[in-house]
Design an enzyme around this catalytic site. Sequence first.
Site, PDB file in Angstrom:
ATOM      1  N   ARG A  92      -0.322  19.887  -0.987  1.00 40.02           N
ATOM      2  CA  ARG A  92      -1.433  20.512  -1.728  1.00 40.02           C
ATOM      3  C   ARG A  92      -1.177  22.003  -1.914  1.00 40.02           C
ATOM      4  NH1 ARG A  92      -6.331  21.757   2.354  1.00 40.02           N
ATOM      5  NH2 ARG A  92      -5.125  21.895   4.251  1.00 40.02           N
ATOM      6  N   ASP A 251       6.259  21.511  11.507  1.00 44.08           N
ATOM      7  CA  ASP A 251       6.108  21.956  10.113  1.00 44.08           C
ATOM      8  C   ASP A 251       5.230  23.198  10.030  1.00 44.08           C
ATOM      9  OD1 ASP A 251       4.349  19.761  10.987  1.00 44.08           O
ATOM     10  OD2 ASP A 251       3.238  20.180   9.164  1.00 44.08           O
TER      11      ASP A 251
HETATM   12  P1  AMP Z   1      -1.373  20.839   7.482  1.00 43.07           P
HETATM   13  O1  AMP Z   1      -2.234  20.093   8.448  1.00 43.07           O
HETATM   14  O2  AMP Z   1      -2.163  21.700   6.517  1.00 43.07           O
HETATM   15  O3  AMP Z   1      -0.294  21.604   8.149  1.00 43.07           O
HETATM   16  O4  AMP Z   1      -0.692  19.752   6.571  1.00 43.07           O
HETATM   17  C1  AMP Z   1       0.159  18.737   7.043  1.00 43.07           C
HETATM   18  C2  AMP Z   1       0.683  17.939   5.873  1.00 43.07           C
HETATM   19  O5  AMP Z   1      -0.362  17.263   5.191  1.00 43.07           O
HETATM   20  C3  AMP Z   1       1.389  18.782   4.816  1.00 43.07           C
HETATM   21  O6  AMP Z   1       2.446  18.018   4.294  1.00 43.07           O
HETATM   22  C4  AMP Z   1       0.305  18.988   3.793  1.00 43.07           C
HETATM   23  O7  AMP Z   1       0.814  19.256   2.509  1.00 43.07           O
HETATM   24  C5  AMP Z   1      -0.403  17.646   3.826  1.00 43.07           C
HETATM   25  N1  AMP Z   1      -1.798  17.744   3.378  1.00 43.07           N
HETATM   26  C6  AMP Z   1      -2.835  18.311   4.027  1.00 43.07           C
HETATM   27  N2  AMP Z   1      -3.965  18.210   3.301  1.00 43.07           N
HETATM   28  C7  AMP Z   1      -3.658  17.577   2.162  1.00 43.07           C
HETATM   29  C8  AMP Z   1      -4.392  17.167   0.991  1.00 43.07           C
HETATM   30  N3  AMP Z   1      -5.700  17.395   0.868  1.00 43.07           N
HETATM   31  N4  AMP Z   1      -3.709  16.536   0.032  1.00 43.07           N
HETATM   32  C9  AMP Z   1      -2.407  16.275   0.131  1.00 43.07           C
HETATM   33  N5  AMP Z   1      -1.659  16.623   1.192  1.00 43.07           N
HETATM   34  C10 AMP Z   1      -2.263  17.279   2.206  1.00 43.07           C
HETATM   35 MG    MG Z   2       1.140  22.775   7.649  1.00 49.70          MG
END
Ligand code: AMP
Ligand code: MG
Length: 499
Positions: A92, A251
């Site tokens: 996103r 990540d």
């Molecule tokens: P994060 O928890 O923000 O570090 O995200 C972990 C993974 O989930 C990453 O690959 C993000 O791009 C994906 N991700 C988090 N929220 C969304 C969303 N609303 N739509 C698509 N991918 C998401």
């Molecule tokens: Mg992240």
Amino acid sequence: MAASPFQFDNTYARDLPGFYAPWKPASVPSPSLLFFNLELALELGLDPDVLNGPEGAAIFAGNLVPEGAEPLAQAYAGHQFGAFSPQLGDGRALLLGEVIDRLGRRRDIMLKGSGRTPFSRGGDGKAALGPMLREVLIAEAMHALGIPTTRALAVAGTGEPVYRQRPLPGAVLTRVAASHLRVGTFEFFSARSETQRVRQLADYALARHDPELVGTPDRYLALLQRVAQRQAALMAQWMNVGFIHGVMNTDNVTISGETIDYGPCAFLEAYNPDAVFSSIDHGGRYAYSNQPLIARWGLARLAETLLPLIAGDEGQGALSKAIGQATEVIDAFPEWYAAALLRGQREKLGLQAGDDQEDRALAADWLTLLHHHRVDFTLGWRRLADAAAGDERPLRSLFPQPQAADAWLARWRSRGEGGQAPESGERAERMRRVNPAVIPRNHRVEEALSAASEQGDLAPFRRLLTALQRPYDETQEQAEYTEPARAEVTADYRTFCGT
Ligand code: AMP
Ligand code: MG
């Protein structure tokens, strides 16, 4: 045609084809600029007259791709809560491009919440306003506290709802970073046995973050060492300010050493080393006191990806030699961390260099005292500065039994006498420059986000942000932001991943 408000120079797009998917942000119905960081825009050499208006709203909402941008979704993998996910990536978010700031530093400009990408998996690619404003508040607070962090340049409302448990106002955050290279970026290609690409990535990372190492014989081992040293210093800073990241998946661990991805993060109130706020961290993997251990664990994952590079083409025996060398780096991490922690603790205690063992014990016993008496971490440190100025009353009043800290204070005072006055205005002032009065208190953050999200009222967000930008000032206007939440509020406080 007017010049682009950004002077983009996009090395990631240019030098690393195959490491990303070129992609366009989604269009949204009704862009509005809800937050614009003028100071940061100037630092980045951007044109605020263009950006702080309708054109800025269109750009920061994703409706207008500025000239020179090459939007792309980066590929990365990651260990999430210890389990490997071979494909995450920007689900996103989109890197718009890179600019060179006023100090000559290369900075990434990224949209977050800008729609689905090839990496979205089941997600909608969108973001809700509350979590994006949360990232602004915490990132800007971390910056003001002198902690390496991504920054927040803008938040644009989209005029469309995003659906979580219920409909919420949608928004896009524009984030600025030294780079978005993560441990997980290396893992993505390593897991596919694409050693040539891991090397390309390592060379890119070296050129970007450690240019003096480019072309040196042991550069890949040196890269690991630099990343580990940056993370050791970062962990010490987090710990000394009571920050809990909450989701230190690989990540979310940067090569640059910046804090990234403010999702379920929170600050300590009453000191408790076992504190966990994240609703999904059932095992306490990312608990406050576990953070340095987990950082080291993440660095070991980075080390694994670099082994073939460290070994080079030297044939039999080279790999086991590389494992030995990488292990030495990972094993050195706790010492680097401990040294950085002690440096910070000494500053917070108002001490000059002295006997390491004694000062470590002095700091540890102070923390034990805060823990046993459930003293607010931030205020405990801050009121120690008053004690240094000769007034112990504010500090004593934080303890249920005012005499509880007497023995420790006597020890601290006698340690202070080594070549410096134990009580002096100068020492107190020095301590007040490293022990903040204002941190993003969880209840204040929630209050500001709920006003913005539920009532469309950004005033509490703006007031809180202003207070957070001057964390070491303790003026009348700041006073309300120095107060802890009631213990019951903190006991029940839960945070959620910023989706
Ligand atoms: P994060 O928890 O923000 O570090 O995200 C972990 C993974 O989930 C990453 O690959 C993000 O791009 C994906 N991700 C988090 N929220 C969304 C969303 N609303 N739509 C698509 N991918 C998401
Ligand atoms: Mg992240």
